[in-house]
Write a protein that holds these residues in place. Structure first.
Motif, mmCIF file in Angstrom:
data_model
loop_
_atom_site.group_PDB
_atom_site.id
_atom_site.type_symbol
_atom_site.label_atom_id
_atom_site.label_comp_id
_atom_site.label_asym_id
_atom_site.label_seq_id
_atom_site.Cartn_x
_atom_site.Cartn_y
_atom_site.Cartn_z
ATOM 1 N N SER A 12 0.828 -1.209 0.000
ATOM 2 C CA SER A 12 0.000 0.000 0.000
ATOM 3 C C SER A 12 0.854 1.247 0.000
ATOM 4 O O SER A 12 0.456 2.287 -0.516
ATOM 5 C CB SER A 12 -0.893 0.054 1.236
ATOM 6 N N CYS A 13 2.026 1.115 0.630
ATOM 7 C CA CYS A 13 2.876 2.300 0.699
ATOM 8 C C CYS A 13 3.699 2.470 -0.577
ATOM 9 O O CYS A 13 4.034 3.592 -0.946
ATOM 10 C CB CYS A 13 3.813 2.224 1.904
ATOM 11 N N THR A 111 -3.078 5.068 -2.458
ATOM 12 C CA THR A 111 -2.495 4.704 -1.169
ATOM 13 C C THR A 111 -3.592 4.505 -0.131
ATOM 14 O O THR A 111 -3.606 3.510 0.604
ATOM 15 C CB THR A 111 -1.541 5.819 -0.692
ATOM 16 N N LEU A 114 -5.669 1.325 -0.781
ATOM 17 C CA LEU A 114 -4.968 0.077 -0.472
ATOM 18 C C LEU A 114 -4.755 -0.059 1.040
ATOM 19 O O LEU A 114 -4.870 -1.154 1.584
ATOM 20 C CB LEU A 114 -3.626 0.015 -1.212
ATOM 21 N N LEU A 115 -4.450 1.051 1.695
ATOM 22 C CA LEU A 115 -4.310 0.982 3.153
ATOM 23 C C LEU A 115 -5.632 0.563 3.779
ATOM 24 O O LEU A 115 -5.675 -0.227 4.721
ATOM 25 C CB LEU A 115 -3.886 2.339 3.716
ATOM 26 N N THR A 118 -5.998 -3.038 3.457
ATOM 27 C CA THR A 118 -5.193 -3.736 4.462
ATOM 28 C C THR A 118 -5.890 -3.735 5.814
ATOM 29 O O THR A 118 -5.948 -4.766 6.501
ATOM 30 C CB THR A 118 -3.820 -3.041 4.585
#
Lengths: 909, 126
Positions: A12-13, A111, A114-115, A118
Motif C-alpha cells: 500500500s505504501c 495509497t 490500499l491501506l 489492508t
C-alpha cells in the motif's frame, strides 16, 4: 497470513507511487496488489473448504493481553475474497475515474484505498480483540480521509468529520466491550466469545457488553439512529463509495454482530433489539431511497436498507437465517459495487448526478448501461441473477423463524422498494428520454466499464454455476457463523414455494413503484420528514455544544494570566501540604537544637535582608543587586558549612549573572512601576507568607527526622575504592550518577541552542566602543589568562579537590566575560576563535564518547575506566572521567558564552 | 543554627514568590533566580547537616570520614548550574520580547492564547 498482511501494508505504501509515473494504466498496476492477494487467499480454499480454521500468532505485549493472533475461518475467508476481489476492481476503476486529478492526488487516493483494504483484511482476520480494534479504528480513519478526499470542499470535510465522529465513537464502545469481556472471561480472543457466551451474559457486565457491541455495529453499519453519516459519506469519490460504503466497511458491523450472535441470542432482549432496529432502519431507508434525488444517494439509502436486512437476518434464529445472511452479503456486495461504479461513470461522463435530469445515456455509455442493467436485475431479485437466490433465502429464513409477521411485511415492502430503486436507477439515466439533452464530456473507457461489467457477470455466473463458491465460501462461512455445518442449496429453481409467491408480490409492487416513481418521489419530497433532519441536526447541535463547553472550560482554566497561574499553583501547594498535615495528624518533629554561631547567623540574615530589599526595591538595578547579595551570602554559607564546591559554583554564577543581567537591564526601562493593585499586593504577600511558613514547617520537620542517609554513606565509602576519586561530590557527578549529569549537560546544551536561535539570528552593526578605564582595559589581558589557567586547574584537579567541569566551565566563561566587558564583545569573540555553539557540540560529543570505552569493556554506558601509573612513576592517574568532565566544561563554557555574547550585543543595540 | 537556616531559606523563597507574582517580567525573572537560591539552601538544610568538614577523602585514607553530605551537594551543584541556565534563557526571552512588543508586562504575553488572532487561525478556514 501475517506475510499477506505485511505484503498488503508495504504494498500500500509502495505500489501507489507508480501512479506518479504512469498516467493511464496506473489503475491496472495498482490492482495487481489486491488481485495478487486474492489469489493468495484462494490458496487457502482447501483449508477453509474442509471447515478447518487457520490460526497464526505472535506474542506482542502479553502483559496487556495484546497478541498478534490471526484466525481464518469460513466467514473471514468470504470477507477476504470480497475485500481483495472488489478492491482490485476499485483500483482499476479509480484509474479511469480520477483522470482529471493530478498524478500526486491519484497516487494519494490509491495509497488510501490500499491501506483501507489492508485495514479491512486485518479486521476480519484478527482474533485478538485489541488487534481487531486497532484495525477497526484504522478503517474509520481511512474512511474519514477518503470521504474528505476533496479536502477543499466544505461539504466533504463536514461529511468526513461526521462519519469519523459516529464510527470512531462506535469504535470506543467496542473498546469498552472488549475490556469488559476480558474482565469477565480473562480472554481477549474473539473466537472464544461464542464459547463463553453464558458466562458473559450471566456476569454483571452482560448488558453493557451487548449494548456496546451493538453500538459499535450500528454505527459502523449505519443503523438507526446512527445512520445519518452514510448518505453524507457519498461526498467521497465514487470508487471509495463503492468500496467502503457499500461493499466492505459498512459490513463490518454485520461481521461483528454475527461473531457475537451467540452472546446476543443468550439474552431475552438481544434478538428483539436487533430486529426492531433493523426494521426501523429499513423503513427509514426505504422512504429516503424514494426521496433521494441523486443517483448516488438513492444507492446509499438502498445500501442502508440492505444493511438493515442483514442485521435482521443476524437477529432471526434458525440456520436458514444464517444461510440467507451469507448469501445476501455476497450478492449485495457484488451488485451494489457494480451499481456504484455505474453511478460514478454517469457522474464522470455528464458531470451531473441528479436522476431527474438524466436520460438516454444507453447510446452514449452502452457498456455501462449493460452492466447497470445486469446489476439492477440482481438487486431487484429477478431470476436467474444471484440476487434472486438470496431473496429466496431471505423469505425462507423469515418464514422458518419464530417471528411475527411484521418483520416479514417490512421485508417485503423494502424489497419492493429495492426493485423500484433498481428499476429507476437503470431506466431513468440510461433508457428513458431526458427532459433536456444530456451532454457527455467523458466517454466510457475500458477501466470504467470493465469492473461493473465483470461484477454484473459474476452475479449471473455464480447463480448459474454456484458450485465452487458454495463449496469454498458460502458453506464454510455459514458453518463458521452458525456453529455447525448446514446444508446449503444454491440454485435458481426451488420449485413452487411460498418464497416464490412472495418474490412475485415484491416484483409486482416494485414494478408499480417504477411506473409511478415520479409522483411518489414528488409526494415524498414535499413531505417534511422530521426524523431524518432531526437526528442529523441533533447530532450537529450536540457536537457544537460540546465544542462550546470545551472552549468555555479552556478559557476559564487557561486564562492566559501568568500571575493567576502562579497564584493557583502556590495556593494549591500550600493547601495540599496543610491538608496532608491535617490528615496525617503527625506532630512536627524538631531537630536537635544546635548552638547558634553568630558570624554565620549574620551572613545568613544578610541573605534574607537581600531578599527583602529585592522585594522592596522599585528600581530593577537595585533589585538585581539585592538578589546578588542573597546569592553571595548563600555562597558564603555553603563555604563555611563544608561545601567548597557549591561555594565556588555559586560565586561564579553570581558574578556571571551580574554581567549577563546588566546586559538585559541596559535594554529595558529600569523603573518598575507597580503592576499590581494594593489589594492584589496584600493578597500576594499573604500567599507568599503562607508559602514561606509551610516551607519552614516542612524543613524543620525534615531536619528533625534524623538522617538515615545510606546513599550518602555508600558514596563516601565507595568513592575512592570504586571511583578512584577523593572529592566525593565530583565522583558522584561524573561517575556514580554520570548519566544524570549527562542529562543535565544536555539541558544546558539545549538552552544554548535556544539562546543561539533567539539571539544570534540578527546581524548587528559595529558598535561604538564604550569608554573603559584604561587600567581595566590593561588589566583585562592578564586577568583573562589568569582565569583561564585557573579554570583548567579547577577542571583538572576536580576529581580529588574541590572543582570539576561545571565550575571550571563557569570560571572560563568568567574570563571571557571580563575580557568582553573591557574590550568589547567582538574582541572576545575573536579571542575565542570558534563559535560558542561549536564548543557546546564538541563538549556534548566528548561527554557521550567518554561513556563508550566502559561499554566496550563490558560495563553499562558511562562506566568510567581508570589507569593508575605503577608505583614510583611520576605520572598522574588517567581516567575517562577527565574526558567526561572536559565535555561538561566545554558545554557550560559554550552555553554561557552564547548567552553572554548574544545578550551583550542585544543590550547594546 | 539549623532552624535559623530553615527560616532563612523559607524567607528567601517567600520573598521570591512575592516577586514572581508581580507582572513585571524582569521582576519575575529575578524572583525565579532568588527562588532557585532559596531552594538550594533548603536542599542543603535537608541534607546531612551534622558536620562542617568538606566531603573530601583525606590523603592516604580509603573512605570518607566525618564530613558534610556529599549527595546533597552533588544535587545542589547541578541545580545551581541549571537554575543559572534557566535564568539566562528567561533573560533572553524577556529581552527579545521587549524588542518585539515593547512591553515588560506579563499580561501582554498572551498572543499564543488568543485564538481570534488571524495569524494563528487555521489557514484554510472558509
Amino acid at each position: 497470513m501475517f506475510v499477506l498482511l505485511l505484503v498488503a501494508l508495504l504494498g500500500s505504501c509502495i505500489v501507489p507511487l507508480s501512479a506518479r509515473y504512469v498516467g493511464k494504466g496506473a489503475g491496472f498496476i495498482v490492482a495487481l496488489l489486491p488481485f495478487g492477494l486474492a489469489a493468495a487467499f484462494v490458496a487457502y480454499a482447501p483449508v477453509v473448504e474442509r471447515g478447518w480454521v487457520r490460526g497464526e500468532g505472535i506474542a506482542w505485549a502479553p502483559s496487556l493481553g495484546l497478541d498478534l493472533t490471526l484466525r481464518l475461518d469460513g466467514f473471514s475467508f468470504l470477507f477476504c475474497l470480497l475485500i481483495t476481489g472488489i478492491g482490485g476492481l476499485v483500483a482499476v476503476y479509480a484509474g479511469g475515474y480520477l483522470t482529471d486529478k493530478p498524478r500526486a492526488e491519484r497516487s494519494r487516493f490509491f495509497t488510501l484505498i490500499l491501506l483501507f483494504m489492508t485495514a479491512m483484511l486485518g479486521t476480519v482476520l484478527a482474533d485478538n480483540m485489541l488487534l481487531l480494534i486497532v484495525f477497526w479504528e484504522a478503517t474509520s480513519i481511512l474512511s474519514f480521509l477518503l470521504i474528505g478526499f476533496d479536502s477543499r470542499s466544505a461539504r466533504s470535510r463536514r461529511a468526513a468529520i461526521m462519519a469519523l465522529q459516529v464510527t470512531a465513537g462506535g469504535g470506543l464502545a467496542l473498546v469498552a466491550a472488549a475490556a469488559m469481556i476480558a474482565q469477565v472471561t480473562g480472554n481477549w480472543s474473539l473466537a472464544a466469545v461464542a464459547g463463553n457466551a453464558p458466562q458473559i451474559v450471566a456476569s454483571p457486565y452482560g448488558v453493557p457488553i451487548i449494548l456496546c457491541v451493538m453500538i459499535a455495529a450500528f454505527t459502523k453499519s449505519a443503523q438507526f439512529p446512527f445512520h445519518f453519516w452514510l448518505p453524507n459519506a457519498m461526498q467521497a469519490p465514487t470508487p471509495a463509495s463503492a468500496f467502503l460504503h457499500s461493499a466492505t466497511m459498512v459490513k463490518l458491523g454485520i461481521y461483528l454482530l454475527a461473531r457475537f450472535e451467540p452472546v446476543i441470542a443468550a439474552t431475552w432482549w438481544g434478538r428483539t433489539t436487533l430486529i426492531t432496529v433493523a426494521c426501523v432502519t429499513m423503513a427509514v431507508a426505504s422512504v429516503q431511497a424514494l426521496r433521494a434525488e441523486s443517483f448516488k444517494s438513492a444507492l446509499a439509502y438502498s445500501t442502508m436498507a440492505s444493511l438493515g436486512i442483514l442485521v435482521l437476518l443476524v437477529g432471526l434464529d434458525g440456520p436458514a437465517a444464517t444461510v440467507a445472511m451469507i448469501g445476501f452479503l455476497l450478492a449485495h456486495a457484488i451488485y451494489k459495487a457494480a451499481l456504484f461504479f455505474c453511478a460514478g461513470s454517469v457522474l464522470h461522463a455528464t458531470g451531473t448526478g441528479t436522476l431527474r435530469s438524466l436520460g438516454g445515456l444507453a447510446r452514449k455509455l452502452p457498456m455501462t448501461a449493460i452492466a447497470c442493467t445486469g446489476a439492477s436485475l440482481s438487486m431487484a431479485g429477478i431470476p436467474p441473477f444471484l440476487g434472486f437466490i438470496s431473496k429466496e433465502f431471505l423469505f425462507e429464513a423469515q418464514l422458518e423463524s419464530s417471528w411475527e409477521l411484521i418483520p416479514l411485511a417490512i421485508a417485503v415492502l423494502v424489497n419492493a422498494v429495492m426493485v423500484g430503486v433498481a428499476g429507476v436507477v437503470t431506466l431513468r439515466p440510461f433508457f428513458l428520454k431526458p427532459v433536456k439533452p444530456v451532454k457527455v464530456e467523458h466517454p466510457e473507457s475500458v477501466s470504467l466499464f470493465m469492473p461493473p461489467l465483470l461484477l454484473a457477470l459474476a452475479g449471473l455466473t455464480i447463480s448459474l454455476d454456484p458450485d465452487w463458491i458454495t463449496r469454498v465460501a458460502i458453506r464454510p462461512a455459514v458453518a463458521a457463523v452458525y456453529g455447525r455445518a448446514v446444508p446449503v442449496d444454491v440454485s435458481v429453481w426451488h420449485g413452487w414455494t411460498p418464497m416464490l409467491g412472495l418474490s412475485l408480490i415484491v416484483v409486482a409492487i416494485g414494478a408499480a413503484i417504477v411506473r409511478w416513481w415520479r409522483s411518489i418521489h414528488a409526494f415524498l419530497r414535499d413531505a417534511y420528514l422530521i426524523e431524518e433532519i432531526g437526528l442529523e441536526r441533533l447530532w450537529e447541535t450536540t457536537v457544537r455544544g460540546l465544542l462550546r463547553v470545551s472552549a468555555a472550560v479552556t478559557g476559564w482554566v487557561e486564562h492566559g494570566d501568568l500571575r493567576r497561574y502562579v497564584v493557583t499553583t502556590a495556593v494549591a501547594l500550600v493547601a495540599l501540604v496543610l491538608w496532608s498535615l491535617a490528615v496525617a495528624g503527625a506532630a512536627i518533629r524538631w531537630p536537635v537544637v544546635d548552638a547558634l554561631r553568630p558570624a554565620e547567623a549574620l551572613v545568613a540574615l544578610i541573605g534574607v535582608g537581600g531578599a527583602v530589599a529585592a522585594v522592596r526595591a522599585r528600581n530593577l538595578l537595585t533589585t538585581m543587586v539585592a538578589v546578588g547579595i542573597t546569592g553571595f551570602a548563600v555562597a558564603i554559607t555553603f563555604m563555611v558549612n563544608g561545601a567548597p564546591d557549591l561555594a565556588i559554583t555559586q560565586f561564579t554564577v553570581e558574578a556571571l549573572l551580574v554581567v549577563l543581567l546588566t546586559a538585559l537591564l541596559l535594554a529595558v526601562p529600569l523603573d518598575a512601576a507597580r503592576s499590581r493593585r494594593p489589594r492584589q499586593r496584600a493578597g500576594d504577600a499573604a500567599i507568599a507568607t503562607a508559602f514561606a511558613a509551610v516551607m519552614f514547617v516542612a524543613m524543620v520537620d525534615m531536619t528533625g527526622a534524623g538522617h538515615p542517609t545510606p546513599a550518602a554513606d555508600w558514596f563516601g565509602r565507595m568513592s575512592y575504592v570504586a571511583g578512584k576519586g577523593l572529592n566525593v561530590v565530583n565522583v558522584i557527578l561524573v561517575d556514580f550518577r554520570g548519566f544524570d549529569t549527562l542529562g543535565e549537560t544536555t539541558v544546558i546544551a539545549v538552552a544554548a541552542l535556544l539562546g543561539a536561535s533567539l539571539l544570534g539570528a540578527r546581524k548587528t552593526e559595529p558598535q561604538p566602543r564604550r569608554a573603559v578605564h584604561y587600567s581595566f582595559a590593561a588589566a583585562s589581558g592578564p586577568l583573562f589568562w589568569l582565569l583561564i589557567v585557573a579554570s583548567v586547574l579547577i577542571l583538572w584537579r576536580g576529581h580529588d579537590q574541590p572543582g570539576g567541569g561545571f565550575v571550571g566551565g563557569l570560571v572560563a566563561a568568567l574570563a571571557f566575560a571580563v575580557f568582553a566587558l573591557a574590550r568589547g564583545v567582538r574582541s572576545a569573540e575573536t579571542r575565542l576563535r570558534a563559535r560558542p555553539t561549536t564548543l557546546v557540540a564538541i563538549g556534548l560529543l566528548l561527554a557521550v564518547l567518554s561513556g563508550l570505552p566502559g561499554m566496550i569493556a563490558g560495563g553499562p554506558f558511562l562506566s568510567q575506566l581508570w589507569w593508575e601509573p605503577p608505583a614510583g612513576v611520576p605520572l598522574p592517574k588517567l581516567g575517562t572521567t577527565i574526558a567526561f568532565d572536559l565535555g561538561v566544561f566545554l558545554v557550560v563554557l559554550g552555553a554561557v558564552l552564547t548567552f553572554l555574547f548574544g545578550l551583550r550585543r542585544e543590550g547594546a543595540r | 543554627m539549623t532552624i535559623l537556616y530553615a527560616f532563612c531559606a523559607a524567607a528567601i523563597m517567600g520573598a521570591a514568590l512575592y516577586m514572581i507574582l508581580s507582572r513585571n517580567l524582569v521582576r519575575i525573572l529575578l524572583g525565579l533566580a532568588l527562588l532557585s537560591t532559596g531552594v538550594n539552601v533548603m536542599l542543603f538544610v535537608a541534607g546531612d547537616f551534622g558536620s562542617r568538614q568538606p566531603p573530601l577523602i583525606r590523603a592516604g585514607e580509603k573512605a570518607l570520614g566525618e564530613a558534610a553530605d556529599p549527595l546533597a551537594q552533588a544535587l545542589i551543584l547541578t541545580a545551581i548550574v541549571i537554575g543559572f541556565a534557566l535564568t539566562v534563557v528567561l533573560a533572553t526571552i524577556v529581552v527579545t520580547g521587549w524588542r518585539s512588543s515593547g512591553s515588560l508586562d506579563a499580561r501582554d504575553l498572551d498572543a499564543a492564547e488568543q485564538p481570534d488572532d488571524p495569524e494563528i487561525r487555521e489557514p484554510h478556514a472558509d
